[in-house]
Scaffold this active site. Structure first.
Site, PDB file in Angstrom:
ATOM      1  N   LYS A  30       0.876  -1.362  -0.047  1.00  0.00           N
ATOM      2  CA  LYS A  30      -0.031  -0.126   0.093  1.00  0.00           C
ATOM      3  C   LYS A  30       0.804   1.593  -0.027  1.00  0.00           C
ATOM      4  O   LYS A  30       1.672   1.220   1.146  1.00  0.00           O
ATOM      5  CB  LYS A  30      -0.858   0.398   1.397  1.00  0.00           C
ATOM      6  CG  LYS A  30      -1.868   1.169   1.519  1.00  0.00           C
ATOM      7  CD  LYS A  30      -2.680   0.636   2.431  1.00  0.00           C
ATOM      8  CE  LYS A  30      -4.045   2.112   2.558  1.00  0.00           C
ATOM      9  NZ  LYS A  30      -4.706   1.926   3.708  1.00  0.00           N
ATOM     10  N   ARG A  62     -13.234  -7.009  -2.441  1.00  0.00           N
ATOM     11  CA  ARG A  62     -14.239  -6.266  -1.864  1.00  0.00           C
ATOM     12  C   ARG A  62     -16.119  -6.882  -2.247  1.00  0.00           C
ATOM     13  O   ARG A  62     -15.949  -6.726  -3.138  1.00  0.00           O
ATOM     14  CB  ARG A  62     -14.061  -5.030  -1.528  1.00  0.00           C
ATOM     15  CG  ARG A  62     -12.277  -4.783  -1.375  1.00  0.00           C
ATOM     16  CD  ARG A  62     -11.579  -3.567  -1.648  1.00  0.00           C
ATOM     17  NE  ARG A  62     -10.429  -3.409  -1.721  1.00  0.00           N
ATOM     18  CZ  ARG A  62      -9.255  -2.569  -1.005  1.00  0.00           C
ATOM     19  NH1 ARG A  62     -10.177  -1.698  -0.135  1.00  0.00           N
ATOM     20  NH2 ARG A  62      -8.244  -2.961  -0.731  1.00  0.00           N
ATOM     21  N   ASP A  75     -16.405   0.412  -0.673  1.00  0.00           N
ATOM     22  CA  ASP A  75     -15.446  -0.567  -1.241  1.00  0.00           C
ATOM     23  C   ASP A  75     -13.687  -1.288  -0.232  1.00  0.00           C
ATOM     24  O   ASP A  75     -13.497  -1.641  -0.624  1.00  0.00           O
ATOM     25  CB  ASP A  75     -14.307   0.332  -2.356  1.00  0.00           C
ATOM     26  CG  ASP A  75     -14.582   1.866  -1.744  1.00  0.00           C
ATOM     27  OD1 ASP A  75     -16.232   2.680  -0.841  1.00  0.00           O
ATOM     28  OD2 ASP A  75     -13.080   2.400  -1.695  1.00  0.00           O
TER      29      ASP A  75
HETATM   30  P1  AMP Z   1     -10.584   4.945   1.098  1.00  0.00           P
HETATM   31  O1  AMP Z   1     -11.439   5.513   1.486  1.00  0.00           O
HETATM   32  O2  AMP Z   1      -9.257   5.364   1.753  1.00  0.00           O
HETATM   33  O3  AMP Z   1     -10.158   3.641   1.135  1.00  0.00           O
HETATM   34  O4  AMP Z   1     -10.020   5.136  -0.253  1.00  0.00           O
HETATM   35  C1  AMP Z   1     -10.378   5.564  -1.772  1.00  0.00           C
HETATM   36  C2  AMP Z   1     -10.074   5.285  -3.097  1.00  0.00           C
HETATM   37  O5  AMP Z   1      -9.643   6.347  -3.852  1.00  0.00           O
HETATM   38  C3  AMP Z   1      -9.427   3.691  -3.440  1.00  0.00           C
HETATM   39  O6  AMP Z   1     -10.197   3.675  -4.802  1.00  0.00           O
HETATM   40  C4  AMP Z   1      -8.268   4.185  -3.391  1.00  0.00           C
HETATM   41  O7  AMP Z   1      -7.110   3.290  -3.782  1.00  0.00           O
HETATM   42  C5  AMP Z   1      -7.716   5.226  -3.865  1.00  0.00           C
HETATM   43  N1  AMP Z   1      -7.079   6.360  -3.309  1.00  0.00           N
HETATM   44  C6  AMP Z   1      -6.805   6.245  -1.894  1.00  0.00           C
HETATM   45  N2  AMP Z   1      -5.823   7.602  -1.603  1.00  0.00           N
HETATM   46  C7  AMP Z   1      -5.174   7.742  -2.606  1.00  0.00           C
HETATM   47  C8  AMP Z   1      -3.723   8.040  -2.890  1.00  0.00           C
HETATM   48  N3  AMP Z   1      -3.434   8.684  -2.692  1.00  0.00           N
HETATM   49  N4  AMP Z   1      -3.709   7.595  -4.538  1.00  0.00           N
HETATM   50  C9  AMP Z   1      -4.308   6.486  -5.963  1.00  0.00           C
HETATM   51  N5  AMP Z   1      -5.785   6.385  -4.719  1.00  0.00           N
HETATM   52  C10 AMP Z   1      -6.089   6.472  -3.823  1.00  0.00           C
HETATM   53 MG    MG Z   2     -10.075   1.565   0.287  1.00  0.00          MG
END
Ligand code: AMP
Ligand code: MG
Length: 520
Positions: free
Chosen positions: A122, A199, A269
């Protein structure tokens, strides 16, 4: 360093035909091949020695150059093909379309002792799913994910795990509270592990694109590898699948409520199809018992993901999953029936769990005792963990007065415990003591049972923040101290007694302790 690689997800499911790494909508595929980004100055910060063993590696392996290279994303392990998964999701109640692994890159699956582990980095750089973001992660969120996922495992909560995390040596720009104050932070990469990272959203995206063939392949794959107990065929197979996912989801959420864990972003997700706690972002631990509490400031207005709402959101998310599985069943009635049982089943499990936290054997009197307790606990700020742990010290022959004294340490404002509030506590304890007197267990036996379900140590929000502050200055000792402490959350650990304490006042309104955003 030798690993027994056994990739199944990427081999058995359709992959993206496009091989370039640029952002795009990925249709008709479950994943896209993409390699982790090389980092400028990788440095290993912490390893979970237990996860190391789980995947069949030794301490010597962990100190090798190779380990650092593979698990910081600087070298691809021989004959493996990293990839990012395609999924969608409902975020804060709304369909968000394609999301996907925007900064997670799956390395490979390992088989060891008949256990499958998918390993995933990650913060390893951009993928086709990165949308407008950078694909990176920062030190603070990586410390939080690494420590918490291991701590949850030892608490007995179904969870993804963490093998290790390293600093990348690169700077990452973040606006921590989303208030127009961006600043550079240290970049980091976590290597996390789970049977699988699939997921709810992996199913939702295929259904939304009416890609029913791949949807069925994904469902069959998931059932085959992770729900081997399902032996039915045809449509019944997918109904049984939903039933099992429902049961595992209930089980996970009951555990969250038990230990006082608030996930913070229960978007679909972020819901594992295996019922594992996944995606440690702006999570937090209850300190004062409060159904309304959420650590996530991004959700401060509606508090959709507050402690008391987690069970309901679990069900809401299962409705979205059921919609996604509909094309495989083509009959809403049996799907609906499975979901309608959620509430009843949840309440049964919840009551059983609370009864055990109270050390009660008979369920006859416990519902009343539980619901009364939930009210009294909220009269004055009362520490959830300390209250239940110290409740184990109560003896049948205590008076309500000395019972209150035994749990007094849990009160944030002991001077408030007088007048009406004190009476309420007195009433509750006299009812509780009455029930204890009718039960067969000795005080000692009851305490023993309670100490197996009421943890003494959890990763309080301020504890993680102290470890982060130190790590930011290059001192990683506290990370290991907390890691060691939280391996035995139910054991008395006199050397670590200082961690059996209420949240200090300085942490009450501090960013990172009580206020977290999705920035990570
Ligand atoms: P989360 O709510 O943090 O689980 O993220 C929601 C979505 O945003 C997922 O598809 C993650 O992969 C994407 N995401 C979160 N942070 C980043 C980042 N820094 N760069 C690229 N994608 C991100
Ligand atoms: Mg996520």
């Amino acid at each position: 360093m030798k690993l027994q690689i056994d990739d199944t997800f990427r081999k058995e499911l359709p992959g993206d035909k496009v091989l370039e790494n640029h952002r795009r909508q990925v249709v008709d595929a479950c994943f896209s091949y993409v390699e982790p980004k090389k980092t400028s100055n990788p440095k290993l910060i912490h390893i979970s020695d237990e996860m190391l063993q789980e995947i069949g590696l030794t301490k010597e392996d962990a100190t090798s150059e190779d380990f650092l290279k593979f698990f910081s994303g600087n070298q691809v392990y021989e004959n493996t093909h990293p990839y990012a998964m395609c999924y969608g999701g409902h975020q804060f109640g709304n369909w968000a379309g394609q999301l996907g692994d925007g900064r997670a890159i799956n390395l490979f699956e390992v088989l060891h002792n008949n256990q499958r582990w998918a390993l995933q980095l990650k913060g390893a750089g951009e993928t086709p799913y990165s949308r407008s973001a950078d694909g990176l992660a920062v030190l603070r969120s990586s410390v939080r994910e690494h420590l918490c996922s291991e701590a949850m495992f030892h608490l007995g909560v179904p969870t993804t795990r963490s093998l290790s995390f390293s600093l990348s040596g690169d700077k990452v720009m973040r606006d921590v509270m989303y208030n127009g104050n961006p600043a550079y932070e240290k970049g980091a990469v976590v290597c996390r592990a789970a049977q699988s990272f699939i997921r709810f959203g992996n199913f939702e995206i295929l259904a939304s694109r009416e890609n029913h063939q791949t949807l069925q392949l994904l469902a069959d794959y998931t059932i085959n590898y992770f729900y081997p107990e399902i032996t039915s065929e045809g449509k019944q197979k997918y109904l049984d699948f939903l039933t099992e996912v429902r049961n595992r989801t209930i089980d996970m959420i009951v555990h969250w409520q038990r230990v006082g864990f608030v996930h913070g972003v229960m978007n679909t997700d972020n819901m594992s199809i295996l019922g594992l706690t996944i995606d440690y972002g702006p999570y937090g631990w209850l300190e004062g018992f409060d159904y309304q509490w959420t650590p996530n400031t991004t959700d401060a207005q509606h508090r959709r993901y507050r402690y008391g709402n987690q069970p309901y959101i679990g069900m809401w998310n299962l409705y979205k999953l059921a919609n996604a599985l509909y094309p495989l069943v083509e009959d809403a009635t049996p799907l609906q029936k499975i979901l309608e049982e959620y509430e009843k089943l949840y309440l049964i499990e919840y009551e059983n769990m609370m009864q055990a936290k109270l050390g009660l054997l008979s369920s006859e009197d416990s519902s009343e005792i539980i619901s009364q307790l939930e009210k009294v606990l909220q009269l004055s700020e009362t520490d959830y963990t300390i209250f239940f742990r110290n409740l184990g010290n109560i003896n049948k022959n205590d008076t309500p007065e000395n019972a209150i004294n035994k749990i007094e340490f849990a009160f944030y404002n002991p001077e408030e415990i007088k007048g009406e509030i004190k009476n309420e506590w007195g009433n509750w304890f006299s009812n509780y003591l009455k029930v204890l007197k009718t039960e067969a267990l000795s005080d000692e036996e009851r305490k023993k049972n309670m100490n197996l379900i009421n943890p003494k140590y959890v990763l309080r929000n301020y504890m993680a923040q102290l470890a982060i502050d130190d790590a930011d200055k290059g001192d990683y000792e506290l990370i290991d101290e907390l890691y060691q402490l939280l391996k035995k959350p139910y054991k008395e650990q006199p050397n670590y007694e200082k961690w059996f304490a209420k949240r200090p006042e300085w942490a009450r309104n501090k960013i990172g302790c009580s206020m977290l955003s999705c920035s990570s």
